[in-house]
Motif scaffolding. Structure first.
Motif, mmCIF file in Angstrom:
data_model
loop_
_atom_site.group_PDB
_atom_site.id
_atom_site.type_symbol
_atom_site.label_atom_id
_atom_site.label_comp_id
_atom_site.label_asym_id
_atom_site.label_seq_id
_atom_site.Cartn_x
_atom_site.Cartn_y
_atom_site.Cartn_z
ATOM 1 N N THR A 13 0.831 -1.207 0.000
ATOM 2 C CA THR A 13 0.000 0.000 0.000
ATOM 3 C C THR A 13 0.868 1.262 0.000
ATOM 4 O O THR A 13 0.522 2.263 -0.646
ATOM 5 C CB THR A 13 -0.927 -0.007 1.230
ATOM 6 N N THR A 14 2.009 1.216 0.677
ATOM 7 C CA THR A 14 2.874 2.401 0.729
ATOM 8 C C THR A 14 3.373 2.790 -0.664
ATOM 9 O O THR A 14 3.500 3.979 -0.964
ATOM 10 C CB THR A 14 4.083 2.133 1.645
ATOM 11 N N GLU A 15 3.660 1.807 -1.505
ATOM 12 C CA GLU A 15 4.109 2.119 -2.865
ATOM 13 C C GLU A 15 2.978 2.708 -3.690
ATOM 14 O O GLU A 15 3.185 3.631 -4.493
ATOM 15 C CB GLU A 15 4.644 0.854 -3.547
ATOM 16 N N MET A 16 1.783 2.192 -3.499
ATOM 17 C CA MET A 16 0.642 2.697 -4.254
ATOM 18 C C MET A 16 0.310 4.133 -3.853
ATOM 19 O O MET A 16 -0.146 4.936 -4.678
ATOM 20 C CB MET A 16 -0.558 1.782 -4.029
ATOM 21 N N GLU A 17 0.568 4.464 -2.590
ATOM 22 C CA GLU A 17 0.320 5.832 -2.123
ATOM 23 C C GLU A 17 1.316 6.815 -2.745
ATOM 24 O O GLU A 17 0.986 7.984 -2.961
ATOM 25 C CB GLU A 17 0.412 5.883 -0.600
ATOM 26 N N LYS A 18 2.507 6.330 -3.062
ATOM 27 C CA LYS A 18 3.529 7.195 -3.650
ATOM 28 C C LYS A 18 3.389 7.310 -5.175
ATOM 29 O O LYS A 18 3.781 8.309 -5.765
ATOM 30 C CB LYS A 18 4.921 6.660 -3.316
ATOM 31 N N ARG A 19 2.829 6.262 -5.795
ATOM 32 C CA ARG A 19 2.738 6.234 -7.247
ATOM 33 C C ARG A 19 1.368 5.694 -7.647
ATOM 34 O O ARG A 19 1.112 4.502 -7.553
ATOM 35 C CB ARG A 19 3.843 5.354 -7.831
ATOM 36 N N ALA A 20 0.514 6.581 -8.089
ATOM 37 C CA ALA A 20 -0.859 6.197 -8.412
ATOM 38 C C ALA A 20 -0.897 5.228 -9.592
ATOM 39 O O ALA A 20 -0.012 5.223 -10.455
ATOM 40 C CB ALA A 20 -1.683 7.440 -8.737
ATOM 41 N N LEU A 21 -1.915 4.413 -9.612
ATOM 42 C CA LEU A 21 -2.083 3.431 -10.684
ATOM 43 C C LEU A 21 -2.375 4.142 -12.005
ATOM 44 O O LEU A 21 -3.306 4.939 -12.099
ATOM 45 C CB LEU A 21 -3.237 2.487 -10.335
ATOM 46 N N PRO A 22 -1.603 3.857 -13.051
ATOM 47 C CA PRO A 22 -1.895 4.441 -14.368
ATOM 48 C C PRO A 22 -3.219 3.920 -14.914
ATOM 49 O O PRO A 22 -3.752 2.921 -14.443
ATOM 50 C CB PRO A 22 -0.719 3.964 -15.236
ATOM 51 N N SER A 23 -3.729 4.583 -15.921
ATOM 52 C CA SER A 23 -4.970 4.140 -16.566
ATOM 53 C C SER A 23 -4.681 2.905 -17.426
ATOM 54 O O SER A 23 -3.880 2.950 -18.356
ATOM 55 C CB SER A 23 -5.534 5.268 -17.436
ATOM 56 N N ILE A 24 -5.328 1.774 -17.087
ATOM 57 C CA ILE A 24 -5.114 0.511 -17.793
ATOM 58 C C ILE A 24 -6.475 -0.130 -18.071
ATOM 59 O O ILE A 24 -7.315 -0.233 -17.172
ATOM 60 C CB ILE A 24 -4.259 -0.466 -16.962
ATOM 61 N N THR A 25 -6.677 -0.565 -19.284
ATOM 62 C CA THR A 25 -7.929 -1.224 -19.656
ATOM 63 C C THR A 25 -8.017 -2.608 -19.018
ATOM 64 O O THR A 25 -7.038 -3.344 -18.958
ATOM 65 C CB THR A 25 -8.046 -1.366 -21.181
ATOM 66 N N GLY A 26 -9.210 -2.955 -18.549
ATOM 67 C CA GLY A 26 -9.418 -4.205 -17.839
ATOM 68 C C GLY A 26 -9.596 -5.407 -18.737
ATOM 69 O O GLY A 26 -9.515 -5.341 -19.971
ATOM 70 N N PHE A 27 -9.887 -6.532 -18.115
ATOM 71 C CA PHE A 27 -9.928 -7.850 -18.764
ATOM 72 C C PHE A 27 -10.986 -7.919 -19.857
ATOM 73 O O PHE A 27 -10.807 -8.618 -20.862
ATOM 74 C CB PHE A 27 -10.206 -8.909 -17.696
ATOM 75 N N ASP A 28 -12.090 -7.207 -19.699
ATOM 76 C CA ASP A 28 -13.171 -7.265 -20.685
ATOM 77 C C ASP A 28 -12.994 -6.265 -21.817
ATOM 78 O O ASP A 28 -13.812 -6.202 -22.739
ATOM 79 C CB ASP A 28 -14.520 -7.031 -20.011
ATOM 80 N N GLY A 29 -11.918 -5.473 -21.767
ATOM 81 C CA GLY A 29 -11.677 -4.486 -22.815
ATOM 82 C C GLY A 29 -12.488 -3.224 -22.654
ATOM 83 O O GLY A 29 -12.401 -2.306 -23.489
ATOM 84 N N LYS A 30 -13.264 -3.121 -21.596
ATOM 85 C CA LYS A 30 -14.137 -1.964 -21.378
ATOM 86 C C LYS A 30 -13.852 -1.284 -20.038
ATOM 87 O O LYS A 30 -13.770 -0.056 -19.970
ATOM 88 C CB LYS A 30 -15.606 -2.402 -21.425
ATOM 89 N N SER A 31 -13.737 -2.090 -18.991
ATOM 90 C CA SER A 31 -13.520 -1.535 -17.655
ATOM 91 C C SER A 31 -12.078 -1.051 -17.510
ATOM 92 O O SER A 31 -11.253 -1.215 -18.400
ATOM 93 C CB SER A 31 -13.812 -2.610 -16.594
ATOM 94 N N SER A 32 -11.801 -0.448 -16.359
ATOM 95 C CA SER A 32 -10.434 0.002 -16.056
ATOM 96 C C SER A 32 -9.970 -0.637 -14.759
ATOM 97 O O SER A 32 -10.778 -0.970 -13.881
ATOM 98 C CB SER A 32 -10.391 1.525 -15.912
ATOM 99 N N LEU A 33 -8.666 -0.811 -14.641
ATOM 100 C CA LEU A 33 -8.104 -1.326 -13.399
ATOM 101 C C LEU A 33 -8.246 -0.285 -12.297
ATOM 102 O O LEU A 33 -8.180 0.930 -12.561
ATOM 103 C CB LEU A 33 -6.626 -1.684 -13.572
ATOM 104 N N TYR A 34 -8.425 -0.755 -11.060
ATOM 105 C CA TYR A 34 -8.455 0.132 -9.907
ATOM 106 C C TYR A 34 -7.863 -0.601 -8.704
ATOM 107 O O TYR A 34 -7.529 -1.793 -8.797
ATOM 108 C CB TYR A 34 -9.871 0.639 -9.626
ATOM 109 N N THR A 35 -7.716 0.081 -7.603
ATOM 110 C CA THR A 35 -7.049 -0.494 -6.435
ATOM 111 C C THR A 35 -8.029 -0.713 -5.290
ATOM 112 O O THR A 35 -8.989 0.045 -5.114
ATOM 113 C CB THR A 35 -5.909 0.420 -5.951
#
Length: 279
Positions: A13-35
């Motif tokens: 979690t400490t790394e994620m707080e320092k570096r936000a998740l980039p925008s990445i398309t999800g498994f279905d090709g429509k959704s986006s990854l999130y944390t």
């Protein structure tokens, strides 16, 4: 119908707080990854519609739709590789899907101490793989020409009656086959002995057949190593030196990395629950 949670992997979690998740398309090709932060561990996930990605549909796709399987497996691999480059990352297997966020949270919370240790280990090390291929016919010919046991056998056969020679030559083929397998094992093991002294951990895996590799040569060795980052150059130099010492082109040595730590993160080996088992 609700949404399912597709789990790509875990990061501190400490790394994620320092570096936000980039925008990445999800498994279905429509959704986006999130944390999903769960204490000191953050899960990287996407949502999938249950009516399309339930267990029955996925099982049918995996077994009957090769184009779908290849496309989704490629997406999973590329996403895992990208996340591994951004964070200290524990990858999960293809199609690790949770129906209930509470199950995911409970699994991670129960493994908090284990995950913390895994993150520390992976932060200081890199996973590298070693694959060795052999031109079998070339090695077989070399054994026939130069092996001392066979040379002596040839001399003995030449002194026998012609009828006996035929059967004794058949026995020679068996000797060649046995020696061939010994040479393959010995070559891989000799390099492995040098590399494992550098690695923090290692595993020897089953060789792939030609259908999987797409190569003409036979795979004769397949292993993975967890290498301290400060020793990676030493590790690569060992392989290069070993390769340069070979006088011919019978062998092909392929070392690649760093890879997501599929082989050396305890959670991904034993604690994850794939779709059919986590409802």
């Amino acid at each position: 119908m609700g949404n399912l949670i597709y789990l790509y992997g875990l990061t501190p979690t400490t790394e994620m707080e320092k570096r936000a998740l980039p925008s990445i398309t999800g498994f279905d090709g429509k959704s986006s990854l999130y944390t999903l932060p769960i204490g000191e561990t953050t899960a990287i996930v996407c949502e999938l519609p249950e009516d399309e990605y339930n267990a029955k549909n996925i099982e049918n796709k995996v077994h009957n739709d090769m184009e779908w399987l290849q496309d989704k497996a490629f997406h999973h691999h590329e996403t895992i590789t990208f996340l591994h480059q951004q964070y200290t990352f524990i990858p999960l297997k293809f199609c690790t899907i949770y129906e209930d966020p509470a199950n995911l949270q409970a699994t991670i919370s129960a493994s908090e101490e284990q995950l913390s240790q895994s993150f520390k280990t992976l932060h200081a090390n890199e996973e590298w793989t070693l694959k060795i291929y052999c031109k079998e016919q070339k090695l077989r010919d070399a054994i026939k020409k130069t092996h001392p046991v066979l040379e002596k056998k040839k001399e003995e056969i030449a002194k026998l009656p012609r009828g006996r020679q035929f059967f004794e030559k058949k026995k020679m083929d068996s000797i060649v086959d046995k020696q061939l397998e010994q040479e393959k094992d010995l070559f891989g093991e000799s390099l492995h002995e040098e590399l494992k002294s550098i690695a923090t951990n290692y595993t020897v895996k089953k060789n792939w057949d030609k259908d999987m590799t797409g190569l003409k040569e036979d795979m004769v060795w397949n292993s993975a190593y967890l290498v301290p980052k400060e020793k990676v150059e030493v590790f690569k130099d060992k392989i290069l030196t070993f390769e340069e010492q070979q006088a011919d082109t019978t062998w092909k040595i392929e070392a690649t990395g760093p890879w997501p730590a599929y082989h050396f993160s305890d959670f991904s080996q034993g604690e994850e629950k794939q779709y059919a088992n986590n409802s």
